[in-house]
Each structure stands twice: as C-alpha cells, then as structure tokens.
Design a protein around this motif. Sequence first.
Motif, PDB file in Angstrom:
ATOM      1  N   ARG A  56      33.759  52.206  31.479  1.00 48.29           N
ATOM      2  CA  ARG A  56      33.835  53.636  31.174  1.00 48.29           C
ATOM      3  C   ARG A  56      33.307  54.481  32.338  1.00 48.29           C
ATOM      4  NH1 ARG A  56      31.436  51.742  26.405  1.00 48.29           N
ATOM      5  NH2 ARG A  56      29.514  52.897  26.884  1.00 48.29           N
ATOM      6  N   LEU A  57      32.228  53.997  32.977  1.00 42.91           N
ATOM      7  CA  LEU A  57      31.656  54.744  34.109  1.00 42.91           C
ATOM      8  C   LEU A  57      32.661  54.876  35.240  1.00 42.91           C
ATOM      9  CD1 LEU A  57      29.278  56.019  35.691  1.00 42.91           C
ATOM     10  CD2 LEU A  57      28.607  53.693  36.353  1.00 42.91           C
ATOM     11  N   LEU A  58      33.298  53.757  35.620  1.00 49.04           N
ATOM     12  CA  LEU A  58      34.237  53.785  36.742  1.00 49.04           C
ATOM     13  C   LEU A  58      35.485  54.596  36.392  1.00 49.04           C
ATOM     14  CD1 LEU A  58      33.839  50.099  37.938  1.00 49.04           C
ATOM     15  CD2 LEU A  58      33.131  52.145  39.165  1.00 49.04           C
ATOM     16  N   GLU A  59      35.964  54.454  35.163  1.00 43.15           N
ATOM     17  CA  GLU A  59      37.120  55.265  34.765  1.00 43.15           C
ATOM     18  C   GLU A  59      36.766  56.747  34.801  1.00 43.15           C
ATOM     19  OE1 GLU A  59      38.832  54.086  31.004  1.00 43.15           O
ATOM     20  OE2 GLU A  59      40.376  52.951  32.069  1.00 43.15           O
ATOM     21  N   GLY A  60      35.566  57.082  34.331  1.00 42.73           N
ATOM     22  CA  GLY A  60      35.144  58.479  34.343  1.00 42.73           C
ATOM     23  C   GLY A  60      35.034  59.038  35.742  1.00 42.73           C
ATOM     24  N   LEU A  61      34.717  58.168  36.707  1.00 39.75           N
ATOM     25  CA  LEU A  61      34.597  58.596  38.100  1.00 39.75           C
ATOM     26  C   LEU A  61      35.938  58.559  38.828  1.00 39.75           C
ATOM     27  CD1 LEU A  61      31.312  56.678  39.004  1.00 39.75           C
ATOM     28  CD2 LEU A  61      31.557  59.166  38.783  1.00 39.75           C
ATOM     29  N   GLY A  62      36.970  58.087  38.117  1.00 38.48           N
ATOM     30  CA  GLY A  62      38.289  57.990  38.735  1.00 38.48           C
ATOM     31  C   GLY A  62      38.393  56.865  39.744  1.00 38.48           C
ATOM     32  N   ARG A  63      37.580  55.829  39.578  1.00 37.16           N
ATOM     33  CA  ARG A  63      37.591  54.698  40.520  1.00 37.16           C
ATOM     34  C   ARG A  63      38.429  53.542  39.964  1.00 37.16           C
ATOM     35  NH1 ARG A  63      33.884  56.121  44.655  1.00 37.16           N
ATOM     36  NH2 ARG A  63      33.454  58.308  44.195  1.00 37.16           N
ATOM     37  N   PRO A  64      39.064  52.747  40.856  1.00 39.16           N
ATOM     38  CA  PRO A  64      39.865  51.614  40.384  1.00 39.16           C
ATOM     39  C   PRO A  64      38.990  50.587  39.660  1.00 39.16           C
ATOM     40  CG  PRO A  64      40.337  52.120  42.689  1.00 39.16           C
ATOM     41  CD  PRO A  64      39.121  52.901  42.312  1.00 39.16           C
ATOM     42  N   VAL A  65      39.424  50.149  38.499  1.00 36.11           N
ATOM     43  CA  VAL A  65      38.663  49.157  37.740  1.00 36.11           C
ATOM     44  C   VAL A  65      39.637  48.238  37.009  1.00 36.11           C
ATOM     45  CG1 VAL A  65      38.421  50.784  35.809  1.00 36.11           C
ATOM     46  CG2 VAL A  65      36.902  48.802  35.958  1.00 36.11           C
ATOM     47  N   ALA A  66      39.347  46.941  37.047  1.00 32.71           N
ATOM     48  CA  ALA A  66      40.154  45.954  36.329  1.00 32.71           C
ATOM     49  C   ALA A  66      39.392  45.531  35.083  1.00 32.71           C
ATOM     50  CB  ALA A  66      40.428  44.748  37.222  1.00 32.71           C
ATOM     51  N   PRO A  67      39.827  45.970  33.898  1.00 32.80           N
ATOM     52  CA  PRO A  67      39.147  45.557  32.668  1.00 32.80           C
ATOM     53  C   PRO A  67      39.532  44.127  32.302  1.00 32.80           C
ATOM     54  CG  PRO A  67      41.002  46.977  32.139  1.00 32.80           C
ATOM     55  CD  PRO A  67      40.921  46.912  33.641  1.00 32.80           C
ATOM     56  N   VAL A  68      38.554  43.336  31.894  1.00 29.75           N
ATOM     57  CA  VAL A  68      38.821  41.927  31.558  1.00 29.75           C
ATOM     58  C   VAL A  68      38.414  41.659  30.119  1.00 29.75           C
ATOM     59  CG1 VAL A  68      38.542  41.140  33.934  1.00 29.75           C
ATOM     60  CG2 VAL A  68      36.559  41.183  32.422  1.00 29.75           C
ATOM     61  N   GLU A  69      39.074  40.664  29.544  1.00 31.52           N
ATOM     62  CA  GLU A  69      38.745  40.197  28.200  1.00 31.52           C
ATOM     63  C   GLU A  69      38.564  38.688  28.261  1.00 31.52           C
ATOM     64  OE1 GLU A  69      41.835  41.493  25.628  1.00 31.52           O
ATOM     65  OE2 GLU A  69      41.262  43.607  25.709  1.00 31.52           O
ATOM     66  N   HIS A  70      37.553  38.197  27.583  1.00 31.06           N
ATOM     67  CA  HIS A  70      37.256  36.764  27.620  1.00 31.06           C
ATOM     68  C   HIS A  70      36.473  36.406  26.374  1.00 31.06           C
ATOM     69  CE1 HIS A  70      36.168  32.827  29.259  1.00 31.06           C
ATOM     70  NE2 HIS A  70      34.937  33.082  28.850  1.00 31.06           N
ATOM     71  N   ARG A  71      36.885  35.356  25.703  1.00 35.79           N
ATOM     72  CA  ARG A  71      36.156  34.891  24.534  1.00 35.79           C
ATOM     73  C   ARG A  71      35.108  33.876  24.965  1.00 35.79           C
ATOM     74  NH1 ARG A  71      41.055  33.821  20.128  1.00 35.79           N
ATOM     75  NH2 ARG A  71      41.780  35.996  20.009  1.00 35.79           N
ATOM     76  N   GLY A  72      33.913  34.090  24.547  1.00 35.17           N
ATOM     77  CA  GLY A  72      32.840  33.177  24.911  1.00 35.17           C
ATOM     78  C   GLY A  72      31.691  33.912  25.571  1.00 35.17           C
ATOM     79  N   LEU A  73      30.667  33.142  25.943  1.00 38.33           N
ATOM     80  CA  LEU A  73      29.507  33.719  26.599  1.00 38.33           C
ATOM     81  C   LEU A  73      29.887  34.254  27.985  1.00 38.33           C
ATOM     82  CD1 LEU A  73      26.917  30.929  25.715  1.00 38.33           C
ATOM     83  CD2 LEU A  73      27.038  33.217  24.720  1.00 38.33           C
ATOM     84  N   PRO A  74      29.203  35.308  28.453  1.00 40.93           N
ATOM     85  CA  PRO A  74      29.523  35.854  29.779  1.00 40.93           C
ATOM     86  C   PRO A  74      29.511  34.804  30.882  1.00 40.93           C
ATOM     87  CG  PRO A  74      28.087  37.366  28.608  1.00 40.93           C
ATOM     88  CD  PRO A  74      28.190  36.120  27.757  1.00 40.93           C
ATOM     89  N   ARG A  75      28.598  33.836  30.769  1.00 44.69           N
ATOM     90  CA  ARG A  75      28.485  32.843  31.847  1.00 44.69           C
ATOM     91  C   ARG A  75      29.722  31.949  31.956  1.00 44.69           C
ATOM     92  NH1 ARG A  75      24.015  29.605  28.293  1.00 44.69           N
ATOM     93  NH2 ARG A  75      23.599  31.733  27.689  1.00 44.69           N
ATOM     94  N   THR A  76      30.591  31.958  30.927  1.00 45.55           N
ATOM     95  CA  THR A  76      31.810  31.142  30.962  1.00 45.55           C
ATOM     96  C   THR A  76      33.008  31.921  31.490  1.00 45.55           C
ATOM     97  OG1 THR A  76      32.474  31.699  28.695  1.00 45.55           O
ATOM     98  CG2 THR A  76      30.975  29.830  28.979  1.00 45.55           C
ATOM     99  N   SER A  77      32.791  33.135  31.972  1.00 43.99           N
ATOM    100  CA  SER A  77      33.910  34.004  32.364  1.00 43.99           C
ATOM    101  C   SER A  77      34.193  33.980  33.864  1.00 43.99           C
ATOM    102  CB  SER A  77      33.619  35.442  31.926  1.00 43.99           C
ATOM    103  OG  SER A  77      32.491  35.963  32.622  1.00 43.99           O
ATOM    104  N   LEU A  78      33.627  33.019  34.592  1.00 42.80           N
ATOM    105  CA  LEU A  78      33.722  33.042  36.054  1.00 42.80           C
ATOM    106  C   LEU A  78      35.167  33.041  36.541  1.00 42.80           C
ATOM    107  CD1 LEU A  78      32.283  32.987  38.783  1.00 42.80           C
ATOM    108  CD2 LEU A  78      32.247  30.492  38.628  1.00 42.80           C
TER     109      LEU A  78
END
Length: 273
Positions: A56-78
């Motif tokens: 939300r911060l980057l979108e609000g600033l108009g900066r390029p951002v790639a939103p990601v979706e991943h099921r599981g703990l953050p540490r498994t999202s590498l």
Amino acid sequence: MACRSHSPPPYTGPGTPVVAVSFSGSTFETLECVRRAVERGAPVYGVAGRGSRLHRLLEGLGRPVAPVEHRGLPRTSLATLAGSILGLLAPGARGVVERVSRALDPGWALGEAERLAPALAGGGIPVVVACGAYAPLAWRWRSELAENTGIHALVEEYPEAGHNAVNAWVEPQPGRWVFIVIKASAGDEVCSAIEDWVEGEYSRRGEAYTLDLKRFAATHPLAALLEGAMVAGVASSLAAVRMGRDPAATPGIRRYREAVRAVEERLRRGGGV
C-alpha cells in the motif's frame, strides 16, 4: 548491495535504485528504509505481500511494486520472492525463471533433508561452509536452523575464512560439531578447489556432510541457491520435529517484534515515521 537496516546507506540518492523486499510487508526496518530512501529522492521498487503495508505504501507513492501471494510461512516464500524480483527488474528474464523452475527438484531436496536431519537434531553445533557466490546460502541455512529448530549455527565463508576461522580447527574443539559443506561452484575453478579442500579438511575435524548442488548450478546459480535453501528449510523442520519442537513457533522473534513496535510507535508520536 544488500541493506538489512532501517536506514539506507549514506550515499543513497537519485542515482541509487532501491529494491524493498518483504513477504509480510510489515517489517519495520523495510518500511522505514523505504521512507528514508524516498526522502532522499532514490528510485524505489518493491516486492511485497498483496495488500500489505509495504504494498500500500509503494502504491500510494506511485512506485513500481510486484504484489505476491504465497501460502505458508514467510520463510518458505523465497522462490516466489526471487522470481518476482527478476520479473520486476528484468522483464526479459522470464526464460531464466522458467529454466530455474524446471531445474528444481523437490524430491531430491526431501531426500537430502532426510539424510541431514538426524545429524542436525543430534545435539551438535552446525557449521555451514560455502564459497564465493554461494555464501548467502550458508547464511540462509543459519536463519532456517535458528527459526525452525532454535539451534544456533556458525557460518564460514570462504575464501575469507581461510585467513581466520580455519585456524580455530587446528586443535580439537570441545563438543560435537556438524559441518555442512556446500559444493556448488560449477565453472569456478578457485571455489571448486577450495570446496574440495574444505570437504577433506573438515571431515577430519568432526562430522562432515556434503551438500552437492553442482548439477543445479550448471543450469543457473539461482537454481542452486533455491534448491539449497529448500533443503535447509525441510531439513531444519524435520530436525525440529525430531527434537520435539514446533517449527512454526518463534517466541524470540515475537518478543523482538513487540519491542520494535514500541520503537515504531514512539517514532510516530515524535513525527519520525
């Protein structure tokens, strides 16, 4: 360079691209680093969990951002994060992502994890050894072991460790040491020779296990890094289960985050965030 602090390096400015990466998108130091980089006029890009604070911060600033979706703990999202970073910064890298994806072998990773888990759960201190470009993988192993098992591991990064840390093993050290030697330097004659030497040297100092990732490195270095990280995550989780621990429970991290939230709140009240 990698910045793991709440503040970007002093030289950050309009000519310094900054890439903010956070799966949760709520990590204080990442959010604060982005704000300070923006204040200095740096071009900022981001990879963040969809709908997160960073997204939300980057979108609000108009900066390029790639939103990601991943099921599981953050540490498994590498792998998800790595692919998204490539897609964001190098749109032509799709072929690399596809090659790396085809090269990854979850079955092999599981077999290696099952081989290493008993040694990791046996009460010794792991020492993870890597050379050159694969040193970040050794640090990833350290993180996975700490989060999943509560085991504090050491990292030895060659060739630098050859000028200091290796001297500590000349004399027998008390306790049980479990060496994990990462061999991945296909095409790098220097690191390949160092890996062979370390493998033989450390096998005389304690229990030594080799993680041979050269066939993955032959496809692309990223394939070896991701496969090795996969082994680290599964091996440490299996070790945790053997030790009677819940890999998902991270009470120390929770206490740290509570302390950081208090700092963040004070900064907000003072106008610093």
